[in-house]
Scaffold this motif. Structure first.
Motif, PDB file in Angstrom:
ATOM      1  N   MET A 113      43.620  58.686  60.709  1.00  0.00           N
ATOM      2  CA  MET A 113      44.571  59.531  61.448  1.00  0.00           C
ATOM      3  C   MET A 113      45.918  58.824  61.617  1.00  0.00           C
ATOM      4  O   MET A 113      46.955  59.476  61.700  1.00  0.00           O
ATOM      5  CB  MET A 113      44.002  59.940  62.800  1.00  0.00           C
ATOM      6  CG  MET A 113      42.933  60.994  62.676  1.00  0.00           C
ATOM      7  SD  MET A 113      42.181  61.563  64.233  1.00  0.00           S
ATOM      8  CE  MET A 113      43.387  61.270  65.458  1.00  0.00           C
ATOM      9  N   LEU A 114      45.899  57.495  61.672  1.00  0.00           N
ATOM     10  CA  LEU A 114      47.136  56.726  61.813  1.00  0.00           C
ATOM     11  C   LEU A 114      47.875  56.556  60.485  1.00  0.00           C
ATOM     12  O   LEU A 114      48.975  56.020  60.447  1.00  0.00           O
ATOM     13  CB  LEU A 114      46.832  55.344  62.404  1.00  0.00           C
ATOM     14  CG  LEU A 114      46.312  55.331  63.835  1.00  0.00           C
ATOM     15  CD1 LEU A 114      45.869  53.928  64.223  1.00  0.00           C
ATOM     16  CD2 LEU A 114      47.372  55.859  64.797  1.00  0.00           C
ATOM     17  N   GLY A 115      47.237  56.978  59.391  1.00  0.00           N
ATOM     18  CA  GLY A 115      47.870  56.859  58.086  1.00  0.00           C
ATOM     19  C   GLY A 115      47.532  55.577  57.338  1.00  0.00           C
ATOM     20  O   GLY A 115      48.179  55.249  56.348  1.00  0.00           O
ATOM     21  N   VAL A 116      46.524  54.861  57.803  1.00  0.00           N
ATOM     22  CA  VAL A 116      46.094  53.653  57.102  1.00  0.00           C
ATOM     23  C   VAL A 116      45.383  54.070  55.820  1.00  0.00           C
ATOM     24  O   VAL A 116      44.505  54.937  55.843  1.00  0.00           O
ATOM     25  CB  VAL A 116      45.161  52.806  58.006  1.00  0.00           C
ATOM     26  CG1 VAL A 116      44.518  51.668  57.226  1.00  0.00           C
ATOM     27  CG2 VAL A 116      45.932  52.278  59.215  1.00  0.00           C
ATOM     28  N   ARG A 117      45.766  53.453  54.703  1.00  0.00           N
ATOM     29  CA  ARG A 117      45.116  53.739  53.420  1.00  0.00           C
ATOM     30  C   ARG A 117      43.840  52.906  53.330  1.00  0.00           C
ATOM     31  O   ARG A 117      43.838  51.727  53.666  1.00  0.00           O
ATOM     32  CB  ARG A 117      46.055  53.395  52.264  1.00  0.00           C
ATOM     33  CG  ARG A 117      45.408  53.622  50.911  1.00  0.00           C
ATOM     34  CD  ARG A 117      46.415  53.524  49.771  1.00  0.00           C
ATOM     35  NE  ARG A 117      45.753  53.576  48.482  1.00  0.00           N
ATOM     36  CZ  ARG A 117      45.228  54.657  47.930  1.00  0.00           C
ATOM     37  NH1 ARG A 117      45.288  55.818  48.573  1.00  0.00           N
ATOM     38  NH2 ARG A 117      44.640  54.614  46.753  1.00  0.00           N
ATOM     39  N   MET A 118      42.763  53.532  52.874  1.00  0.00           N
ATOM     40  CA  MET A 118      41.490  52.832  52.751  1.00  0.00           C
ATOM     41  C   MET A 118      40.899  53.112  51.375  1.00  0.00           C
ATOM     42  O   MET A 118      40.878  54.256  50.931  1.00  0.00           O
ATOM     43  CB  MET A 118      40.534  53.271  53.860  1.00  0.00           C
ATOM     44  CG  MET A 118      41.001  52.792  55.235  1.00  0.00           C
ATOM     45  SD  MET A 118      40.026  53.428  56.588  1.00  0.00           S
ATOM     46  CE  MET A 118      40.752  55.050  56.788  1.00  0.00           C
ATOM     47  N   GLU A 119      40.424  52.042  50.732  1.00  0.00           N
ATOM     48  CA  GLU A 119      39.871  52.138  49.388  1.00  0.00           C
ATOM     49  C   GLU A 119      38.472  51.542  49.354  1.00  0.00           C
ATOM     50  O   GLU A 119      38.190  50.538  50.019  1.00  0.00           O
ATOM     51  CB  GLU A 119      40.743  51.355  48.395  1.00  0.00           C
ATOM     52  CG  GLU A 119      42.166  51.838  48.316  1.00  0.00           C
ATOM     53  CD  GLU A 119      43.008  51.053  47.331  1.00  0.00           C
ATOM     54  OE1 GLU A 119      44.133  51.527  47.051  1.00  0.00           O
ATOM     55  OE2 GLU A 119      42.572  49.991  46.844  1.00  0.00           O
ATOM     56  N   PRO A 141      37.637  56.229  46.706  1.00  0.00           N
ATOM     57  CA  PRO A 141      37.079  55.339  45.683  1.00  0.00           C
ATOM     58  C   PRO A 141      38.169  54.963  44.668  1.00  0.00           C
ATOM     59  O   PRO A 141      38.954  55.817  44.254  1.00  0.00           O
ATOM     60  CB  PRO A 141      36.000  56.177  45.001  1.00  0.00           C
ATOM     61  CG  PRO A 141      35.839  57.413  45.815  1.00  0.00           C
ATOM     62  CD  PRO A 141      37.060  57.571  46.649  1.00  0.00           C
ATOM     63  N   VAL A 142      38.225  53.689  44.323  1.00  0.00           N
ATOM     64  CA  VAL A 142      39.148  53.213  43.288  1.00  0.00           C
ATOM     65  C   VAL A 142      38.321  52.456  42.257  1.00  0.00           C
ATOM     66  O   VAL A 142      37.171  52.084  42.511  1.00  0.00           O
ATOM     67  CB  VAL A 142      40.266  52.315  43.864  1.00  0.00           C
ATOM     68  CG1 VAL A 142      41.131  53.090  44.846  1.00  0.00           C
ATOM     69  CG2 VAL A 142      39.704  51.060  44.506  1.00  0.00           C
ATOM     70  N   GLY A 143      38.893  52.215  41.092  1.00  0.00           N
ATOM     71  CA  GLY A 143      38.159  51.555  40.027  1.00  0.00           C
ATOM     72  C   GLY A 143      37.699  50.156  40.383  1.00  0.00           C
ATOM     73  O   GLY A 143      36.534  49.802  40.192  1.00  0.00           O
ATOM     74  N   ASN A 144      38.618  49.338  40.909  1.00  0.00           N
ATOM     75  CA  ASN A 144      38.321  47.933  41.137  1.00  0.00           C
ATOM     76  C   ASN A 144      39.300  47.409  42.178  1.00  0.00           C
ATOM     77  O   ASN A 144      40.506  47.367  41.925  1.00  0.00           O
ATOM     78  CB  ASN A 144      38.475  47.188  39.801  1.00  0.00           C
ATOM     79  CG  ASN A 144      38.128  45.724  39.868  1.00  0.00           C
ATOM     80  OD1 ASN A 144      38.214  45.093  40.911  1.00  0.00           O
ATOM     81  ND2 ASN A 144      37.756  45.166  38.719  1.00  0.00           N
ATOM     82  N   THR A 145      38.806  46.999  43.337  1.00  0.00           N
ATOM     83  CA  THR A 145      39.727  46.542  44.386  1.00  0.00           C
ATOM     84  C   THR A 145      40.366  45.201  44.049  1.00  0.00           C
ATOM     85  O   THR A 145      41.400  44.863  44.626  1.00  0.00           O
ATOM     86  CB  THR A 145      39.057  46.477  45.781  1.00  0.00           C
ATOM     87  OG1 THR A 145      37.881  45.692  45.696  1.00  0.00           O
ATOM     88  CG2 THR A 145      38.773  47.859  46.305  1.00  0.00           C
ATOM     89  N   PHE A 146      39.810  44.419  43.111  1.00  0.00           N
ATOM     90  CA  PHE A 146      40.531  43.230  42.650  1.00  0.00           C
ATOM     91  C   PHE A 146      41.856  43.659  42.021  1.00  0.00           C
ATOM     92  O   PHE A 146      42.902  43.053  42.261  1.00  0.00           O
ATOM     93  CB  PHE A 146      39.713  42.433  41.636  1.00  0.00           C
ATOM     94  CG  PHE A 146      38.600  41.604  42.217  1.00  0.00           C
ATOM     95  CD1 PHE A 146      38.470  41.387  43.586  1.00  0.00           C
ATOM     96  CD2 PHE A 146      37.672  41.029  41.377  1.00  0.00           C
ATOM     97  CE1 PHE A 146      37.446  40.624  44.089  1.00  0.00           C
ATOM     98  CE2 PHE A 146      36.634  40.248  41.873  1.00  0.00           C
ATOM     99  CZ  PHE A 146      36.518  40.047  43.241  1.00  0.00           C
ATOM    100  N   VAL A 147      41.807  44.730  41.222  1.00  0.00           N
ATOM    101  CA  VAL A 147      43.030  45.260  40.617  1.00  0.00           C
ATOM    102  C   VAL A 147      43.968  45.769  41.714  1.00  0.00           C
ATOM    103  O   VAL A 147      45.178  45.510  41.684  1.00  0.00           O
ATOM    104  CB  VAL A 147      42.703  46.370  39.587  1.00  0.00           C
ATOM    105  CG1 VAL A 147      43.975  47.034  39.074  1.00  0.00           C
ATOM    106  CG2 VAL A 147      41.880  45.793  38.431  1.00  0.00           C
ATOM    107  N   SER A 148      43.411  46.455  42.704  1.00  0.00           N
ATOM    108  CA  SER A 148      44.236  46.927  43.830  1.00  0.00           C
ATOM    109  C   SER A 148      44.925  45.766  44.529  1.00  0.00           C
ATOM    110  O   SER A 148      46.121  45.831  44.844  1.00  0.00           O
ATOM    111  CB  SER A 148      43.377  47.679  44.849  1.00  0.00           C
ATOM    112  OG  SER A 148      42.882  48.875  44.340  1.00  0.00           O
ATOM    113  N   LEU A 149      44.167  44.701  44.790  1.00  0.00           N
ATOM    114  CA  LEU A 149      44.739  43.544  45.484  1.00  0.00           C
ATOM    115  C   LEU A 149      45.870  42.921  44.675  1.00  0.00           C
ATOM    116  O   LEU A 149      46.894  42.509  45.239  1.00  0.00           O
ATOM    117  CB  LEU A 149      43.648  42.507  45.778  1.00  0.00           C
ATOM    118  CG  LEU A 149      42.588  42.938  46.788  1.00  0.00           C
ATOM    119  CD1 LEU A 149      41.436  41.949  46.808  1.00  0.00           C
ATOM    120  CD2 LEU A 149      43.175  43.115  48.171  1.00  0.00           C
ATOM    121  N   ILE A 150      45.710  42.862  43.362  1.00  0.00           N
ATOM    122  CA  ILE A 150      46.770  42.348  42.498  1.00  0.00           C
ATOM    123  C   ILE A 150      48.019  43.217  42.643  1.00  0.00           C
ATOM    124  O   ILE A 150      49.135  42.714  42.823  1.00  0.00           O
ATOM    125  CB  ILE A 150      46.305  42.301  41.026  1.00  0.00           C
ATOM    126  CG1 ILE A 150      45.218  41.232  40.847  1.00  0.00           C
ATOM    127  CG2 ILE A 150      47.486  42.046  40.082  1.00  0.00           C
ATOM    128  CD1 ILE A 150      44.465  41.337  39.526  1.00  0.00           C
TER     129      ILE A 150
END
Length: 163
Positions: A113-119, A141-150
């Motif tokens: 509700m606060l607009g925080v993105r969650m993967e 759901p995302v493919g790979n959170t290592f890629v997200s972190l990069i």
């Protein structure tokens, strides 16, 4: 009581009102010139009670940024066994975790509700056999959170590990 201890006690009590006027500590030095707090929390733990505590602190962090005039830009990246804690499928947990899992769901809803993105990491959901459709509402759901972190780090987000 010795005279020295009495004097210290009286002196300490005399300073108490000044200490109370000072107010709670803040983060002014660290936030000087900062308009936006860009952070991704790399969440990889397996304890419901621990995740519940960390989500409470992340919520407090959001509020602290706002209180100090900084716009929060927060991402939660759930990976590893943490994906099991943010699923509606609770079959792998015993009843002792029920309250903490309920509170986790409440924090996730509040942060959404606060607009925080969650993967939720697709690699982790596959490895831990969590159906992506059972991730709590608000967790994409995302493919790979290592890629997200990069990607987030390359865009200037601070990465804070939660293990």
């Amino acid at each position: 009581m010795s005279m020295t201890k009495r004097l210290l006690l009286v002196f300490g009590m005399a300073l108490l009102p000044f200490a109370l006027l000072a107010g709670p500590p803040d983060d002014a030095a660290a936030l000087d010139g900062v308009g936006q707090g860009k952070v991704v929390f790399d969440i990889n733990n397996s304890s419901a009670s621990s995740l519940n505590l960390y989500l409470a602190v992340i919520r407090e962090t959001y509020d602290d940024l706002v209180r100090q005039g900084v716009e929060p830009d927060i991402v939660l990246a759930f990976r590893g066994p943490a994906v099991t804690l943010v699923s509606t499928d609770r079959s792998r947990f015993d009843s002792a975790d029920s309250d903490a899992l309920d509170q986790i769901a409440d924090y996730v809803a509040d942060l959404e509700m606060l607009g925080v993105r969650m993967e939720g990491c697709g690699v982790a959901t596959r490895l831990f056999e969590v159906d992506n459709n059972t991730l709590l509402a608000g967790i994409e759901p995302v493919g790979n959170t290592f890629v997200s972190l990069i990607g987030y780090q390359a865009r200037g987000y601070a990465v804070i590990p939660i293990y």
